[in-house]
Design an enzyme around this catalytic site. Structure first.
Site, PDB file in Angstrom:
ATOM      1  N   THR A  12       0.913  -0.921  -0.275  1.00  0.00           N
ATOM      2  CA  THR A  12       0.099   0.111  -0.121  1.00  0.00           C
ATOM      3  C   THR A  12       0.618   1.432  -0.020  1.00  0.00           C
ATOM      4  OG1 THR A  12      -1.673  -1.380   0.975  1.00  0.00           O
ATOM      5  CG2 THR A  12      -1.609   1.339   0.998  1.00  0.00           C
ATOM      6  N   SER A  59       1.013  -7.449  -0.514  1.00  0.00           N
ATOM      7  CA  SER A  59       2.275  -8.427  -0.083  1.00  0.00           C
ATOM      8  C   SER A  59       1.196  -9.635   0.211  1.00  0.00           C
ATOM      9  CB  SER A  59       3.089  -7.656   1.136  1.00  0.00           C
ATOM     10  OG  SER A  59       1.632  -7.353   2.201  1.00  0.00           O
ATOM     11  N   THR A  93       1.469  -4.406   3.910  1.00  0.00           N
ATOM     12  CA  THR A  93       2.016  -4.678   6.003  1.00  0.00           C
ATOM     13  C   THR A  93       0.644  -5.933   6.395  1.00  0.00           C
ATOM     14  OG1 THR A  93      -0.787  -3.407   5.878  1.00  0.00           O
ATOM     15  CG2 THR A  93       1.603  -2.077   6.116  1.00  0.00           C
TER      16      THR A  93
HETATM   17  N1  ASP Z   1      -2.602  -4.970   0.611  1.00  0.00           N
HETATM   18  C1  ASP Z   1      -1.169  -4.288   0.998  1.00  0.00           C
HETATM   19  C2  ASP Z   1      -0.460  -5.487   0.967  1.00  0.00           C
HETATM   20  O1  ASP Z   1      -0.444  -6.085   1.787  1.00  0.00           O
HETATM   21  C3  ASP Z   1      -1.769  -3.555   2.721  1.00  0.00           C
HETATM   22  C4  ASP Z   1      -0.724  -2.538   2.892  1.00  0.00           C
HETATM   23  O2  ASP Z   1       0.046  -2.979   1.986  1.00  0.00           O
HETATM   24  O3  ASP Z   1      -1.753  -2.006   3.461  1.00  0.00           O
HETATM   25  O4  ASP Z   1       0.389  -5.502   0.647  1.00  0.00           O
END
Ligand code: ASP
Length: 330
Positions: A12, A59, A93
């Site tokens: 993100t 991720s 995340t």
């Molecule tokens: N969908 C995202 C990921 O894990 C969530 C984030 O980065 O906050 O890549």
């Protein structure tokens, strides 16, 4: 000026939405590392930063080949560049804590390796990525960060790789270290961390990550779990099982019977818990079935440990010795 390396992997923090007010509908892993750097011109005063793109994915879509590439690059650069102060990794995340723990088990170097992400896409009103990135770089260049192992910087807090976990689906304060709290914090006055432990065990520092990686499944404890799951996984060649046990790592009678009834050798198995904090201790009834306690590791971190243990060829006794090391597990 200190020199740092930024390894970008997506998430993100590199996400883009059509509207500045879109916080949930966006595409992760769109902006490249250089663009993230351009959004924080203040970084120029902090360090000379080289940027490399390892991946650009959400991720949730990370795969073992991404992990292998990331580990190989960090090991390589730390080995050949003694003047590099540290490494920062931008990461989604959702699985950030798994990558952080993987690196903690594999990278043996006192220099900081810092993971950072964002809960809001780069296009959002009050995006948290730019400040998080700045603070991760602050941490990576600070002498106080040396010897602490792999660190995670989110929302001004510095967490240890073993402890940190994502605890909320939204909001910038989505990371915690349950039971123990963060290791420190970073602000205008600098990096605030306690003195590092003199020796940090890195059990797989020499492990080469060959292909293919073993399959390790996580089974979530609940009322009357489907009894067909365990034999189905074992028949499919799964080489390790992590049980997200209820309470302090309890398996149901149905699950115990499925293990007892399995005609072949049982794989390496760890018992974690679904409570979110607190330890799982050794229990003879489960030890007889070959189930070892995961201590305070979350199920997803216990799985990472099991993946590496299998790749290193550890047997159950050797895994038991490793998981009984207090300094490492508790
Ligand atoms: N969908 C995202 C990921 O894990 C969530 C984030 O980065 O906050 O890549």
């Amino acid at each position: 000026m200190p020199r740092l390396l930024l390894l970008a992997t997506g998430g993100t923090i590199a996400g883009r939405a059509d509207e500045a007010t879109s916080l949930n509908r966006y595409e992760a892993g769109v902006l490249v590392g250089d663009e993230l750097m351009q959004s924080v011109p203040q970084l120029e005063e902090l360090a000379v930063i080289t940027v490399e793109q390892i991946a650009n994915v959400d991720s949730a879509d990370l795969q073992f080949h991404h992990w292998r590439r990331l580990v190989a690059r960090i090991r390589e650069v730390l080995a050949v560049d003694p003047d590099l102060e540290g490494v920062v990794i931008t990461h989604g995340t959702n699985t950030l804590e798994e990558t952080a723990w993987l690196l903690q088990l594999l990278i043996d170097d006192p220099r900081p390796v810092v993971l950072v992400g964002a809960m809001r896409p780069a296009t959002a009103l009050s995006a948290d990525g730019p400040l998080n990135l700045f603070q991760a770089m602050q941490v990576a260049r600070a002498p106080e960060s040396r010897g602490h192992g792999v660190l995670v910087v989110m929302d001004g807090w510095i967490h240890a790789a073993r402890e940190v976990t994502k605890v909320a689906t939204q909001g910038v304060g989505a990371f915690e270290s349950p039971g123990v709290g963060p290791l420190g914090w970073v602000d205008d006055a600098g990096v605030h961390l306690p003195p590092a432990q003199p020796a940090r065990p890195v059990p797989f520092s020499d492990l080469q990550l060959a292909e293919p990686w073993p399959q390790v499944a996580i089974l979530h404890g609940c009322v009357e779990p489907p009894s067909a799951l365990i034999p189905a996984l074992l028949s499919a060649g799964v080489r390790g099982l992590v049980f997200t046990g209820t309470g302090a790592g309890q398996l149901s009678a149905l699950e115990r019977c499925a293990l007892e009834d399995w005609p072949g050798p049982l794989p390496l198995m760890l018992r974690a818990n679904r409570c979110g904090s607190g330890p799982v201790h050794r229990d003879e009834q489960f030890a007889r079935l070959g189930l070892l306690p995961a201590g305070r590791l979350s199920p997803q971190k216990a799985r990472v440990l099991l993946l590496l243990a299998l790749m290193a060829g550890l047997d159950r006794a050797e895994l038991g010795t490793l998981t009984s090391q207090r300094q490492f597990m508790s």
